[in-house]
Scaffold this motif. Structure first.
Motif, PDB file in Angstrom:
ATOM      1  N   PHE A 107       0.828  -1.259   0.102  1.00 42.84           N
ATOM      2  CA  PHE A 107       0.149  -0.020  -0.034  1.00 42.84           C
ATOM      3  C   PHE A 107       0.761   1.276   0.154  1.00 42.84           C
ATOM      4  N   ARG A 108       0.312   2.323  -0.305  1.00 42.92           N
ATOM      5  CA  ARG A 108       0.899   3.538  -0.321  1.00 42.92           C
ATOM      6  C   ARG A 108       0.377   4.365   0.980  1.00 42.92           C
ATOM      7  N   LEU A 109       0.938   5.077   1.790  1.00 42.11           N
ATOM      8  CA  LEU A 109       0.292   5.705   2.902  1.00 42.11           C
ATOM      9  C   LEU A 109       0.708   7.213   2.733  1.00 42.11           C
ATOM     10  N   VAL A 110      -0.420   7.906   3.023  1.00 39.64           N
ATOM     11  CA  VAL A 110      -0.256   9.361   2.813  1.00 39.64           C
ATOM     12  C   VAL A 110      -0.932   9.836   4.008  1.00 39.64           C
ATOM     13  N   VAL A 111      -0.101  11.085   4.478  1.00 37.65           N
ATOM     14  CA  VAL A 111      -0.384  11.828   5.704  1.00 37.65           C
ATOM     15  C   VAL A 111      -0.609  13.267   5.059  1.00 37.65           C
ATOM     16  N   LEU A 112      -1.479  13.910   5.101  1.00 35.13           N
ATOM     17  CA  LEU A 112      -1.912  15.111   4.742  1.00 35.13           C
ATOM     18  C   LEU A 112      -2.766  16.016   5.608  1.00 35.13           C
ATOM     19  N   ASN A 113      -2.211  17.120   6.131  1.00 30.28           N
ATOM     20  CA  ASN A 113      -2.925  18.015   6.971  1.00 30.28           C
ATOM     21  C   ASN A 113      -3.244  17.166   8.194  1.00 30.28           C
ATOM     22  N   GLY A 114      -2.903  16.256   8.608  1.00 28.59           N
ATOM     23  CA  GLY A 114      -3.020  15.449  10.001  1.00 28.59           C
ATOM     24  C   GLY A 114      -4.023  14.297   9.504  1.00 28.59           C
TER      25      GLY A 114
ATOM     26  N   ARG B  26      11.186  15.821  -1.848  1.00 24.46           N
ATOM     27  CA  ARG B  26      11.590  16.990  -2.688  1.00 24.46           C
ATOM     28  C   ARG B  26      10.324  17.098  -3.644  1.00 24.46           C
ATOM     29  N   PHE B  27       9.214  16.855  -3.093  1.00 28.56           N
ATOM     30  CA  PHE B  27       7.686  17.025  -3.841  1.00 28.56           C
ATOM     31  C   PHE B  27       6.794  17.359  -2.597  1.00 28.56           C
ATOM     32  N   LYS B  28       5.522  17.783  -3.068  1.00 31.62           N
ATOM     33  CA  LYS B  28       4.483  18.098  -2.230  1.00 31.62           C
ATOM     34  C   LYS B  28       3.606  16.759  -2.325  1.00 31.62           C
ATOM     35  N   PRO B  29       3.375  16.156  -0.962  1.00 26.43           N
ATOM     36  CA  PRO B  29       2.462  15.072  -1.045  1.00 26.43           C
ATOM     37  C   PRO B  29       1.033  15.311  -1.433  1.00 26.43           C
ATOM     38  N   ARG B  30       0.485  14.379  -1.873  1.00 24.14           N
ATOM     39  CA  ARG B  30      -0.851  14.479  -2.575  1.00 24.14           C
ATOM     40  C   ARG B  30      -1.837  13.189  -2.298  1.00 24.14           C
ATOM     41  N   VAL B  31      -2.898  13.288  -2.403  1.00 20.95           N
ATOM     42  CA  VAL B  31      -3.946  12.169  -2.176  1.00 20.95           C
ATOM     43  C   VAL B  31      -4.338  11.492  -3.427  1.00 20.95           C
ATOM     44  N   PRO B  32      -3.550  10.118  -3.719  1.00 20.02           N
ATOM     45  CA  PRO B  32      -3.839   9.838  -5.099  1.00 20.02           C
ATOM     46  C   PRO B  32      -5.460   9.608  -5.253  1.00 20.02           C
TER      47      PRO B  32
END
Length: 528
Positions: A159-166, A445-451
């Motif tokens: 899986f890919r895990l993304v944390v964005l704005n908590g 070196r990039f801005k995380p985003r929600v796929p």
């Protein structure tokens, strides 16, 4: 009465006696003045300590005034300190009702941690094994981590895990074995409940399979590409996978192993049931031998009619055990031998922390893999090294040595269990995750985003929709709300000489044991 005194001849005579010598004899005036002022000072000092009170005593025909004197000691008064009102802890209740209505994660999760108490002592230094975080991330220190690098790790990731704005999002690529992925994600969500607002935005790939796959030799040379950052539970000296606490810290529902926080207490109590000196003087192992050839080889060390290698080895049938209610697999009841064996399976095994916690001398068959904390263990201090290519003779020597050096053996067993109880408590597991994710995020070196295919996950979505042991363990390991303590202080990275010295110390300790072992068997050969 006072008027009669001042107006009398006695007073005038006394006055003249005092002042006439001063006027007539200046040469002696200095001594007299000194005496006189000393008398006045002393009298004044006494007078400040005396309180005159008049008490009226009634008689038959008249009243008499009686002068009474009472001494009172006067001390400076320090106002009472007003005790500080204890800070009320914030709790985040599990709201399954809201989830049933909206089918979405609650929007009222805290996004910031409580303000720190300025009077609170500084956080403790993290255990020394935290220094390996710097080593695991070193391959990307110079280049940073690009989106292309992260995407290239997708090949084997679960899986890919993304944390964005908590908030936490997950894009699944393939289901893991059992509930490894579920409880790993559960652990991350609990981390954010513990430290809201303190986990930075990030994206990462996670592989739940045992063995590491990012081989360092594939990323060497002038034309080599940058290695993909891939998280998993273990690594080895030939790979670059980033190690992360395994799922079992929040429970292993398939084999009824409790979450670590409560299991650690059980293990501590289990240690107290039987003193080391009263335990069986053998080496004990119980597990699934079918997952690796090295475990099948260990079975040869079991006691037989022809030979006793001081080992008591048992195969574990988890299917039959589950059918019988796990009556023979209670970990806290297995601390009854002076020695316990740890041996890897297809890769590293989660059983290592349970074995080390037992106060027994842990006999570690030469490992090829490490998890996030085992790199902090030292041979002969925390455990006894066992040869991989001659297990039975190596185990027999270790047990004979321990039974002949009981005090030294107990010190080794206690050092390991103290390490587990103190340096691997759940607070430090969360702090390791905290520091690892923060250091990793600094390299992006990039801005995380929600796929587009990712879904938001939270405690409600995970715990409210399951039943049985899975739900029980989630509720048991649920973080109730933000902690009022700061994470431990991250230690600095190793400098090259210190890292080299640490590795040499481990190698030399293992070589020393091998020398002792060889002498032991040489002497046995001469006697036979």
């Amino acid at each position: 009465m006072r008027e009669q005194w001042y107006g009398s001849g006695v007073y005038r005579h006394f006055k003249e006696m005092m002042w006439r010598p001063l006027m007539k004899a200046p040469a002696r005036s200095s001594a007299f003045f000194s005496f006189f002022f000393l008398l006045l000072f002393f009298g004044g000092f006494i007078s400040t300590r005396l309180i005159d009170t008049t008490t009226t005593i009634a008689g038959d025909s008249a009243q008499k005034s009686v002068l009474t004197t009472k001494t009172t000691h006067i001390y400076p008064h320090k106002p009472d300190e007003i005790p500080k009102k204890p800070r009320k802890k914030i709790e985040i209740p599990l709201n399954c009702t809201a989830l049933n209505l909206t089918r979405t994660c609650p929007s009222n999760y805290p996004t910031t941690s409580p303000p720190e108490d300025p009077d609170r002592p500084s956080p403790p230094q993290c255990p020394d094994y935290f220094r390996w975080i710097h080593e695991d991330l070193r391959p990307w220190k110079a280049t940073g981590i690009t989106r292309r690098m992260v995407e290239s790790a997708k090949t084997t990731a679960n899986f890919r895990l993304v944390v964005l704005n908590g908030r936490v999002y997950m894009e699944r690529y393939r289901k893991s074995f059992q509930t490894r992925d579920t409880f790993t994600l559960w652990g991350v969500i609990q981390l954010l409940r513990r430290y809201p607002g303190k986990i930075p935005d990030l994206e990462l790939m996670f592989d739940c399979v045992d063995w590491p796959v990012i081989k360092s030799e594939d990323y060497r040379g002038p034309n080599a590409t940058d290695p993909p950052p891939l998280f998993r539970y273990c690594g080895d000296d030939a790979t670059l996978d980033i190690v992360f606490p395994d799922w079992s810290f929040w429970g292993w529902s398939e084999i009824n192993i409790k979450p670590w926080e409560s299991l650690l207490k059980d293990l501590k109590e289990g240690n107290k049931r039987t003193r080391w000196i009263d335990r069986e003087p053998y080496a004990y192992w119980k597990g699934n031998p079918l997952v690796a050839a090295t475990r099948l080889d260990l079975l040869k060390c079991n006691v037989s009619e022809k030979q006793d290698w001081n080992a008591r080895v048992y195969g574990q049938d988890w299917i039959r055990e589950s059918q019988q209610g796990y009556k023979q697999s209670d970990l806290a009841s297995q601390c009854i031998h002076r020695f316990k064996i740890y041996i890897e399976g297809s890769a590293w095994s989660v059983s290592e922390k349970y074995i080390l916690a037992c106060d027994s001398v842990t006999l570690i068959v030469k490992p090829h893999y490490y998890d996030f904390f085992t790199r902090g263990l030292l041979p002969v201090h925390h455990y006894w090294p066992i040869r991989e290519d001659d297990k039975c003779r190596s185990i027999k020597f270790a047990v004979d040595w321990g039974n002949s050096h009981k005090q030294k053996a107990q010190v080794i067993g206690k050092a390991a269990s103290d390490f587990i109880q103190e340096d691997l408590k759940m607070d430090y597991v969360y702090d390791y995750m905290f520091h690892l994710l923060n250091e990793y995020a600094k390299l992006l070196r990039f801005k995380p985003r929600v796929p587009r295919k990712a879904i938001e996950i939270c405690s409600e979505k995970m715990a409210c929709t399951v039943e049985g042991l899975e739900k029980k363990f989630m509720m048991e390991s649920l973080v109730k709300g933000p902690t009022d303590t700061s994470p431990c202080a991250m230690p600095p990275p190793y400098d090259p000489p210190a890292l080299h010295a640490f590795r040499r110390r481990k190698e030399n300790s293992i070589k020393q044991v091998e020398i002792w072992e060889k002498k032991y068997w040489d002497s046995q050969s001469k006697q036979s």
